[in-house]
Design an enzyme around this catalytic site. Structure first.
Site, PDB file in Angstrom:
ATOM      1  N   GLY A 241       0.849  -1.207   0.000  1.00  0.00           N
ATOM      2  CA  GLY A 241       0.000   0.000   0.000  1.00  0.00           C
ATOM      3  C   GLY A 241       0.875   1.243   0.000  1.00  0.00           C
ATOM      4  N   HIS A 308      -4.121   2.583   9.510  1.00  0.00           N
ATOM      5  CA  HIS A 308      -4.984   3.633  10.092  1.00  0.00           C
ATOM      6  C   HIS A 308      -6.227   3.907   9.243  1.00  0.00           C
ATOM      7  CE1 HIS A 308      -3.557   7.714   8.147  1.00  0.00           C
ATOM      8  NE2 HIS A 308      -3.695   6.768   7.240  1.00  0.00           N
TER       9      HIS A 308
HETATM   10  C1  LIG Z   1      -3.148   6.291   3.377  1.00  0.00           C
HETATM   11  S1  LIG Z   1      -2.486   5.591   1.928  1.00  0.00           S
HETATM   12  C2  LIG Z   1      -0.801   5.368   2.410  1.00  0.00           C
HETATM   13  C3  LIG Z   1       0.124   5.346   1.235  1.00  0.00           C
HETATM   14  C4  LIG Z   1       1.597   5.174   1.559  1.00  0.00           C
HETATM   15  N1  LIG Z   1       1.860   3.986   2.321  1.00  0.00           N
HETATM   16  C5  LIG Z   1       2.082   6.390   2.277  1.00  0.00           C
HETATM   17  O1  LIG Z   1       2.205   6.351   3.503  1.00  0.00           O
HETATM   18  O2  LIG Z   1       2.295   7.410   1.634  1.00  0.00           O
HETATM   19  C6  LIG Z   1      -3.111   3.952   1.904  1.00  0.00           C
HETATM   20  C7  LIG Z   1      -2.735   3.187   0.644  1.00  0.00           C
HETATM   21  O3  LIG Z   1      -3.282   1.867   0.740  1.00  0.00           O
HETATM   22  C8  LIG Z   1      -3.604   1.445  -0.572  1.00  0.00           C
HETATM   23  N2  LIG Z   1      -4.583   0.351  -0.481  1.00  0.00           N
HETATM   24  C9  LIG Z   1      -5.883   0.432  -0.147  1.00  0.00           C
HETATM   25  N3  LIG Z   1      -6.466  -0.783  -0.200  1.00  0.00           N
HETATM   26  C10 LIG Z   1      -5.503  -1.656  -0.575  1.00  0.00           C
HETATM   27  C11 LIG Z   1      -5.491  -3.056  -0.807  1.00  0.00           C
HETATM   28  N4  LIG Z   1      -6.598  -3.791  -0.666  1.00  0.00           N
HETATM   29  N5  LIG Z   1      -4.323  -3.631  -1.170  1.00  0.00           N
HETATM   30  C12 LIG Z   1      -3.202  -2.882  -1.342  1.00  0.00           C
HETATM   31  N6  LIG Z   1      -3.141  -1.551  -1.125  1.00  0.00           N
HETATM   32  C13 LIG Z   1      -4.289  -0.941  -0.747  1.00  0.00           C
HETATM   33  C14 LIG Z   1      -4.167   2.693  -1.215  1.00  0.00           C
HETATM   34  O4  LIG Z   1      -4.153   2.614  -2.613  1.00  0.00           O
HETATM   35  C15 LIG Z   1      -3.265   3.788  -0.635  1.00  0.00           C
HETATM   36  O5  LIG Z   1      -2.204   4.098  -1.496  1.00  0.00           O
END
Ligand SMILES: C[S@@+](CC[C@H](N)C(=O)[O-])C[C@H]1O[C@@H](n2cnc3c(N)ncnc32)[C@H](O)[C@@H]1O
Length: 400
Positions: A241, A308
């Site tokens: 993610g 979170h």
């Molecule tokens: C709050 S963002 C954090 C992004 C990054 N880790 C950062 O701190 O800048 C949460 C991330 O989780 C990803 N995400 C959401 N659901 C997901 C899933 N089922 N599998 C993989 N990634 C996912 C989103 O696309 C998003 O980029």
């Protein structure tokens, strides 16, 4: 009533002490923050309570909405044009196509907020805040937050009343779902082709959001990355993610000597949106973290502000999908997350907690919340690292 007669001379004395410490070492981020907190306490003591609440109603909402309109006019870029030369509202009207009277009112207000400088009657110039506002990542952050959350804020009282003021923990029934009249989870909504601009804004927002040093500039890297495998295909770290990969790319640039594969795992929509020119040292792989982790025995499974976004039950699913991939005594999960202090939490931790509640029916967590969550799936929270100048800590997790 707390703090009815604040002791101004004690606050001034405190500023003097903290000021001496901050100015004797200008690179000490904690000293700068301590001085800023003391200065804020002095301002809070001097600000009449009536003005505090008046500003909430008469200023804060318009700061956000006026800035959002300014972005549609590229107003901050226009102010910065021609080497920051001051510009009349007539000139800015020619440059943006907006009414000069409208621009004059917007810019006078933004000047009162400190976002631009007023250099003469109906004449404005950029300042340091204008320059930050004009950056790609802050533009993205504001468009992402405003466009997603302004409708949520407007309808929150109705949502809370409908749900009888229960703490929101249902990922499929969030204030976001209610406001945007959708049954899709935020990340599903973001993946729709018609929301491509919002996805880009979200990625820019994520790149902006770490205030202060990144965790790998604060913690003891040899201790965390101990006993690294020398096998040819060993995986050093997977950023699960990781949005557009800003963390794992920076990590690789900081520690190019560490051996092993570096992998960015993200939703297919995010991976598909990445630029074709991407660092070759980082593999980018579509993966849904609610399914079983395909890369076995990595040294680090890293998730930055991912948990979170989710209520406890979803977090347990994410963690449980990692456990079978982990090698006992070797693999670690690293969570880079806000650790909310039990008392006296600051604006970042508490503000982002409201954001998580209203967008995702999720939450920020205290150390004991994190420990309970991690232990509830049979993992062990071995250490919580503090990161200098940041409300985000690094939670080091191992197989029990
Ligand atoms: C709050 S963002 C954090 C992004 C990054 N880790 C950062 O701190 O800048 C949460 C991330 O989780 C990803 N995400 C959401 N659901 C997901 C899933 N089922 N599998 C993989 N990634 C996912 C989103 O696309 C998003 O980029």
């Amino acid at each position: 009533m707390a703090n009815e007669n604040p002791d101004i001379s004690a606050l001034l004395k405190d500023i003097e002490v903290k000021g001496a410490s901050a100015t004797s070492n200008t690179s000490d981020e904690n000293a700068r923050k301590a001085l800023l907190e003391s200065a804020r306490s002095l301002v809070a003591a001097l600000d009449p309570p009536f003005e505090v609440v008046a500003k909430m109603n008469w200023v804060d909402p318009y700061k956000w909405s006026t800035t959002r309109v300014a972005y549609d006019l590229n107003l901050f870029d226009k102010l910065l044009a021609d080497n920051n030369a001051p510009k009349s509202c007539e000139k800015l009207s020619e440059m943006t196509g907006a009414d000069s009277k409208l621009l004059s009112r917007m810019l006078k207000f933004l000047a009162s907020c400190g976002f631009v400088a007023e250099t003469n009657v109906n004449e404005f110039a950029p300042n340091a805040i204008t320059a930050v506002l004009a950056t790609r990542i802050v533009t993205g952050m504001t468009k992402n937050c405003y466009d997603t959350l302004a409708p949520v804020i407007a309808t929150l009282p109705e949502f809370m009343s409908n749900t009888k003021y229960a703490n929101p923990t249902d990922k499929n029934n969030s204030p976001f779902n209610f406001a945007h009249k959708t049954s899709q989870h935020y990340f599903e909504w973001l993946a729709q082709p018609e929301n491509a601009d919002q996805l880009q804004a979200m990625k820019d927002h994520m790149e902006f959001k770490t205030l202060g040093k990144k965790w790998f500039q604060s913690v003891d890297i040899p201790v965390i990355f101990n006993n690294l495998s020398s096998e040819k295909d060993a995986t050093l770290m997977i950023d699960i993610g990781g949005s557009a990969g800003h963390d794992i790319i920076d990590f690789q640039k900081t520690f190019p000597e560490l051996p092993g594969r570096l992998i960015l795992q993200e939703l297919p929509s995010v991976i598909a949106s990445l630029p074709s020119i991407f660092p070759t040292q980082v593999e980018k792989v579509p993966h849904d973290m609610f399914t079983s982790q395909p890369v076995k025995g990595a040294k680090v499974y890293y998730l930055h502000m991912v948990l979170h976004d989710w209520p406890d039950e979803s977090c347990r699913n994410i963690l449980k999908n990692l456990i079978p991939a982990m090698k006992k005594g070797y693999s670690k999960i690293l969570l880079n997350e806000i650790v909310v202090p039990d008392t006296g939490a600051g604006w970042f931790a508490t503000g982002v907690d409201m954001l998580m509640m209203q967008c995702h029916a999720a939450q920020e967590r205290t150390e004991s919340d994190w420990r309970a969550l991690v232990e509830s799936v049979g993992l062990s929270l071995s250490k919580v690292w503090e990161c200098e100048g940041s409300a985000e800590g690094l939670l080091e997790i191992e197989l029990a």
